[in-house]
Design an enzyme around this catalytic site. Structure first.
Site, PDB file in Angstrom:
ATOM      1  N   CYS A 189      -2.304  -0.296   7.196  1.00  0.00           N
ATOM      2  CA  CYS A 189      -1.448   0.892   7.156  1.00  0.00           C
ATOM      3  C   CYS A 189      -1.496   1.654   8.474  1.00  0.00           C
ATOM      4  O   CYS A 189      -0.481   2.192   8.919  1.00  0.00           O
ATOM      5  CB  CYS A 189      -1.843   1.782   5.993  1.00  0.00           C
TER       6      CYS A 189
ATOM      7  N   GLU B 184       1.115   3.868   1.952  1.00  0.00           N
ATOM      8  CA  GLU B 184       1.736   4.234   3.224  1.00  0.00           C
ATOM      9  C   GLU B 184       2.887   3.287   3.569  1.00  0.00           C
ATOM     10  O   GLU B 184       3.941   3.724   4.034  1.00  0.00           O
ATOM     11  CB  GLU B 184       0.703   4.223   4.358  1.00  0.00           C
TER      12      GLU B 184
ATOM     13  N   HIS C  92       0.857  -1.191   0.000  1.00  0.00           N
ATOM     14  CA  HIS C  92       0.000   0.000   0.000  1.00  0.00           C
ATOM     15  C   HIS C  92       0.891   1.238   0.000  1.00  0.00           C
ATOM     16  O   HIS C  92       2.073   1.170   0.348  1.00  0.00           O
ATOM     17  CB  HIS C  92      -0.904   0.002   1.227  1.00  0.00           C
TER      18      HIS C  92
ATOM     19  N   CYS D 109      -5.900   2.408   5.739  1.00  0.00           N
ATOM     20  CA  CYS D 109      -6.628   1.175   6.027  1.00  0.00           C
ATOM     21  C   CYS D 109      -6.110   0.597   7.347  1.00  0.00           C
ATOM     22  O   CYS D 109      -5.116   1.085   7.904  1.00  0.00           O
ATOM     23  CB  CYS D 109      -6.437   0.175   4.889  1.00  0.00           C
TER      24      CYS D 109
END
Length: 157
Positions: A87, A56, A54, A84
């Protein structure tokens, strides 16, 4: 234009660039220390076949590599969307000073990125989760924990 807008604009552009390059979903992130970007990331889940890639997480990896540290103290994260659950956990482990986000959970859910089910799963008993969890070999696994407790040359974090 404020610094917040400048850094958020960069995170958003990373999201767009990554999406245009077919690297993954529409998410981007920058990490700033002392007014300078020290980490960049965009979603690369589908291009790397890595469900943890992801924006991040990739930005945290980049910033930590550039800082030669596993902590982001003194840093600020700018991410194009509210993190999310995965993250969010990574952010807490990295310990930045603050997080700014663009879109929120509802915005993400509206385009097919709905994490609500994960929050619900966390609260369920292990055997009631959609992916069942079962504890095995706890006593043996505790040996590694005891070795950690006894380790004199560990790097605490």
């Amino acid at each position: 234009m404020s610094d917040h807008e400048i850094f958020m604009k960069e995170a958003i552009q990373l999201a767009i660039d990554g999406m245009d390059a077919n690297e993954g979903g529409p998410f981007g992130c920058v990490i700033v220390k002392d007014g300078k970007i020290i980490g960049r990331g965009n979603n690369k889940v589908t291009s790397t076949n890595d469900p943890t890639a992801h924006a991040e997480v990739t930005a945290i990896r980049d910033a930590c590599k550039n800082l030669n540290s596993f902590q982001l103290e003194g840093c600020i994260i700018y991410t194009s969307c509210e993190p999310c659950p995965m993250c969010l956990g990574a952010i807490y482990w990295a310990r930045p000073d603050k997080v700014y986000f663009g879109c929120n959970q509802k915005d993400a859910a509206n385009i097919g990125f709905d994490d609500a089910f994960i929050y619900k799963e966390i609260e369920l008993d292990y055997n009631k989760r959609s992916i069942p969890f079962q504890q095995v070999c706890q006593n043996k696994a505790l040996n590694a924990f005891q070795k950690w407790v006894d380790k004199d040359d560990k790097t605490a974090y």
